[in-house]
Design a protein around this motif. Structure first.
Motif, PDB file in Angstrom:
ATOM      1  N   TRP A 139       0.840  -1.198   0.000  1.00 41.47           N
ATOM      2  CA  TRP A 139       0.000   0.000   0.000  1.00 41.47           C
ATOM      3  C   TRP A 139       0.872   1.243   0.000  1.00 41.47           C
ATOM      4  O   TRP A 139       1.867   1.320   0.716  1.00 41.47           O
ATOM      5  CB  TRP A 139      -0.903   0.007   1.225  1.00 41.47           C
ATOM      6  N   PRO A 143      -3.439   6.207   5.266  1.00 43.00           N
ATOM      7  CA  PRO A 143      -4.820   6.671   5.096  1.00 43.00           C
ATOM      8  C   PRO A 143      -5.388   7.606   6.163  1.00 43.00           C
ATOM      9  O   PRO A 143      -6.366   8.280   5.889  1.00 43.00           O
ATOM     10  CB  PRO A 143      -5.631   5.377   5.066  1.00 43.00           C
ATOM     11  N   TYR A 148      -4.252  12.790   2.857  1.00 47.88           N
ATOM     12  CA  TYR A 148      -4.412  11.575   2.048  1.00 47.88           C
ATOM     13  C   TYR A 148      -5.620  11.754   1.132  1.00 47.88           C
ATOM     14  O   TYR A 148      -6.684  12.187   1.580  1.00 47.88           O
ATOM     15  CB  TYR A 148      -4.614  10.365   2.974  1.00 47.88           C
ATOM     16  N   PRO A 149      -5.482  11.435  -0.157  1.00 50.34           N
ATOM     17  CA  PRO A 149      -6.604  11.669  -1.081  1.00 50.34           C
ATOM     18  C   PRO A 149      -7.799  10.766  -0.763  1.00 50.34           C
ATOM     19  O   PRO A 149      -7.639   9.576  -0.488  1.00 50.34           O
ATOM     20  CB  PRO A 149      -6.025  11.336  -2.454  1.00 50.34           C
ATOM     21  N   LEU A 150      -8.984  11.360  -0.785  1.00 55.85           N
ATOM     22  CA  LEU A 150     -10.205  10.614  -0.511  1.00 55.85           C
ATOM     23  C   LEU A 150     -10.753   9.998  -1.780  1.00 55.85           C
ATOM     24  O   LEU A 150     -10.720  10.601  -2.836  1.00 55.85           O
ATOM     25  CB  LEU A 150     -11.271  11.549   0.083  1.00 55.85           C
ATOM     26  N   GLY A 151     -11.270   8.808  -1.659  1.00 55.74           N
ATOM     27  CA  GLY A 151     -11.966   8.183  -2.775  1.00 55.74           C
ATOM     28  C   GLY A 151     -13.412   8.646  -2.762  1.00 55.74           C
ATOM     29  O   GLY A 151     -13.911   9.145  -1.755  1.00 55.74           O
ATOM     30  N   TYR A 152     -14.103   8.511  -3.859  1.00 53.84           N
ATOM     31  CA  TYR A 152     -15.482   8.950  -3.899  1.00 53.84           C
ATOM     32  C   TYR A 152     -16.280   8.039  -4.817  1.00 53.84           C
ATOM     33  O   TYR A 152     -15.849   7.739  -5.921  1.00 53.84           O
ATOM     34  CB  TYR A 152     -15.593  10.394  -4.404  1.00 53.84           C
ATOM     35  N   GLU A 153     -17.419   7.599  -4.320  1.00 49.05           N
ATOM     36  CA  GLU A 153     -18.337   6.818  -5.139  1.00 49.05           C
ATOM     37  C   GLU A 153     -19.730   7.391  -4.909  1.00 49.05           C
ATOM     38  O   GLU A 153     -20.177   7.526  -3.765  1.00 49.05           O
ATOM     39  CB  GLU A 153     -18.311   5.345  -4.732  1.00 49.05           C
ATOM     40  N   GLU A 154     -20.384   7.751  -5.982  1.00 51.93           N
ATOM     41  CA  GLU A 154     -21.712   8.331  -5.879  1.00 51.93           C
ATOM     42  C   GLU A 154     -22.695   7.298  -5.340  1.00 51.93           C
ATOM     43  O   GLU A 154     -22.672   6.133  -5.731  1.00 51.93           O
ATOM     44  CB  GLU A 154     -22.163   8.819  -7.261  1.00 51.93           C
ATOM     45  N   LYS A 168     -21.028   2.005 -13.664  1.00 52.46           N
ATOM     46  CA  LYS A 168     -20.419   1.204 -12.599  1.00 52.46           C
ATOM     47  C   LYS A 168     -19.553   0.096 -13.191  1.00 52.46           C
ATOM     48  O   LYS A 168     -19.972  -0.646 -14.069  1.00 52.46           O
ATOM     49  CB  LYS A 168     -21.520   0.599 -11.741  1.00 52.46           C
TER      50      LYS A 168
END
Length: 173
Positions: A139, A143, A148-154, A168
């Motif tokens: 890794w 985190p 730390y960059p955030l992930g995003y999922e609608e 998707k």
């Protein structure tokens, strides 16, 4: 005089100006110390039979990015004899953060320190087994750092189901 007041007095006598700050909040007393004074403070709290803070109850870290010192490593010691907690904090800078390992005094510090190393990237000098414990070995990054960059999922609801379903990525059969 209670055990916390006695502990603070003993630490003030032993460490003097090395105590950077004394905080009291909602009945919890916390001393802010430099990393160089950590072993001496914990040794006194643990080994003095009058105090008997012999249990490392918690060890974690806080990221104050973009401020410096960026991190604080937070220690909670517990005295079974007096049913009392005392807190210690060690400020750690953001460039190559490190602080002394507490493992020589409290064996259970090893797992806490591994978790902090894994999630915050703070090194514990003198630790016997400083390697990732939660994230995969390959890794990249830490985190729980605030940068730390955030992930995003609608989020998929009934009104946008078809649109999200088209975009998707599903596993190929």
């Amino acid at each position: 005089m209670g055990v916390i007041e006695t502990a603070v007095d003993n630490l003030r006598e032993r460490l003097g100006e090395r105590i950077l700050e004394l905080r009291e909040f909602r009945g919890q007393t916390t001393l802010v110390l430099p990393g160089e004074a950590l072993h001496e403070a914990c040794g006194l709290l643990r080994d003095d039979p009058e105090l008997a803070f012999g249990y490392l109850a918690a060890l974690t870290a806080v990221d104050y990015w973009p401020d410096e010192p960026r991190f604080h490593v937070v220690y909670q010691l517990y005295s079974h004899k007096h049913a009392a907690f005392i807190g210690l904090r060690v400020p750690v800078g953001g460039d190559e953060p490190s602080t002394p390992s507490l493992e020589p005094l409290f064996v259970n510090a090893n797992w806490y320190e591994r978790e902090i190393f894994d999630l915050f990237g703070i090194r514990f000098e003198g630790s016997s087994d400083l390697r990732r414990i939660l994230m995969p070995i390959d890794w990249v990054g830490h985190p729980l750092r605030k940068d730390y960059p955030l992930g995003y999922e609608e989020v998929q609801f009934t009104f946008n189901f078809d649109e999200i379903n088209r975009r998707k990525p599903y596993a190929k059969e």
